[in-house]
Design a protein around this motif. Sequence first.
Motif, PDB file in Angstrom:
ATOM      1  N   PHE A 159       0.405  11.870   5.275  1.00 51.81           N
ATOM      2  CA  PHE A 159      -0.114  12.440   4.028  1.00 51.81           C
ATOM      3  C   PHE A 159       0.658  13.833   3.934  1.00 51.81           C
ATOM      4  CE2 PHE A 159      -2.663  15.356   1.901  1.00 51.81           C
ATOM      5  CZ  PHE A 159      -3.141  14.993   0.616  1.00 51.81           C
ATOM      6  N   GLU A 160       0.922  14.686   4.624  1.00 49.59           N
ATOM      7  CA  GLU A 160       2.635  15.138   4.755  1.00 49.59           C
ATOM      8  C   GLU A 160       4.054  14.793   3.502  1.00 49.59           C
ATOM      9  OE1 GLU A 160       4.992  18.816   4.032  1.00 49.59           O
ATOM     10  OE2 GLU A 160       2.396  18.630   4.119  1.00 49.59           O
ATOM     11  N   LYS A 161       3.427  13.432   4.413  1.00 52.74           N
ATOM     12  CA  LYS A 161       5.061  12.943   3.623  1.00 52.74           C
ATOM     13  C   LYS A 161       4.631  11.933   2.165  1.00 52.74           C
ATOM     14  CE  LYS A 161       8.118   8.751   3.808  1.00 52.74           C
ATOM     15  NZ  LYS A 161       8.658   9.687   3.062  1.00 52.74           N
ATOM     16  N   TYR A 162       3.837  12.204   1.665  1.00 49.38           N
ATOM     17  CA  TYR A 162       3.626  11.935   0.631  1.00 49.38           C
ATOM     18  C   TYR A 162       2.934  12.606  -0.402  1.00 49.38           C
ATOM     19  CZ  TYR A 162       4.243   6.940   1.610  1.00 49.38           C
ATOM     20  OH  TYR A 162       5.453   6.188   2.640  1.00 49.38           O
ATOM     21  N   SER A 180       0.675  -1.485  -0.276  1.00 52.11           N
ATOM     22  CA  SER A 180       0.036   0.303   0.574  1.00 52.11           C
ATOM     23  C   SER A 180       1.038   1.275  -0.451  1.00 52.11           C
ATOM     24  CB  SER A 180      -0.972   0.379   1.146  1.00 52.11           C
ATOM     25  OG  SER A 180       0.193  -0.122   2.631  1.00 52.11           O
ATOM     26  N   LYS A 181       1.717   1.137   0.940  1.00 52.25           N
ATOM     27  CA  LYS A 181       2.478   2.459   0.783  1.00 52.25           C
ATOM     28  C   LYS A 181       2.908   2.778  -0.597  1.00 52.25           C
ATOM     29  CE  LYS A 181       7.865   3.504   1.924  1.00 52.25           C
ATOM     30  NZ  LYS A 181       8.386   2.925   2.903  1.00 52.25           N
ATOM     31  N   LYS A 182       3.445   2.064  -1.869  1.00 50.45           N
ATOM     32  CA  LYS A 182       3.015   1.941  -3.291  1.00 50.45           C
ATOM     33  C   LYS A 182       2.817   3.020  -4.615  1.00 50.45           C
ATOM     34  CE  LYS A 182       6.499  -2.438  -3.706  1.00 50.45           C
ATOM     35  NZ  LYS A 182       6.115  -3.405  -4.489  1.00 50.45           N
ATOM     36  N   LYS A 183       1.578   2.828  -3.550  1.00 48.04           N
ATOM     37  CA  LYS A 183      -0.076   3.148  -3.715  1.00 48.04           C
ATOM     38  C   LYS A 183      -0.418   5.228  -3.128  1.00 48.04           C
ATOM     39  CE  LYS A 183      -0.802   0.856  -7.013  1.00 48.04           C
ATOM     40  NZ  LYS A 183       0.339   1.022  -8.267  1.00 48.04           N
ATOM     41  N   LEU A 184       0.231   5.695  -1.789  1.00 48.04           N
ATOM     42  CA  LEU A 184      -0.435   6.081  -1.406  1.00 48.04           C
ATOM     43  C   LEU A 184      -0.028   7.690  -2.155  1.00 48.04           C
ATOM     44  CD1 LEU A 184       1.059   5.723   2.823  1.00 48.04           C
ATOM     45  CD2 LEU A 184      -1.514   5.590   1.585  1.00 48.04           C
ATOM     46  N   GLY A 185       1.157   7.968  -2.007  1.00 47.74           N
ATOM     47  CA  GLY A 185       1.297   9.524  -3.040  1.00 47.74           C
ATOM     48  C   GLY A 185       0.261   9.478  -4.008  1.00 47.74           C
ATOM     49  N   GLU A 186       0.308   8.726  -4.643  1.00 49.98           N
ATOM     50  CA  GLU A 186      -1.090   8.568  -5.705  1.00 49.98           C
ATOM     51  C   GLU A 186      -1.921   8.581  -5.722  1.00 49.98           C
ATOM     52  OE1 GLU A 186      -2.410   5.790  -9.633  1.00 49.98           O
ATOM     53  OE2 GLU A 186      -0.769   5.725  -9.100  1.00 49.98           O
TER      54      GLU A 186
END
Length: 119
Positions: A98-101, A56-62
Amino acid sequence: MKVITIVLICLSAFVVTIYAQYEVNVEEILNNKRLLDAYTKCYLDRGPCPGPARESKKKLGEVFTTNCAKCNKKQRQDTRAALRKLRERKPQLFLEIFEKYDAGSKHLDGFLIWLKKND
């Protein structure tokens, strides 16, 4: 034609197996300090990632910047449920992730509107 059918069946079985392997109980994670800490450390690059967190980490920014635009209906429902609960129970942690991504939280207002929807 038979070979293509067999390949598609095998691929479908593989996808179902992977999905089942990473079926996640959001309540269990949010209610278990050890699990929540492990996921948090993963998402914030402060520790190793359990399998589902790594995926799931791979998709958080998107997800944060596009309001889960590439998600299917089930993924949108699961994502909303998980992030709503995280935001309700751990608002500061939600904002930190949220801020990280999404540096500067440029998409936060739109994301919060999306988070309230039920489609």
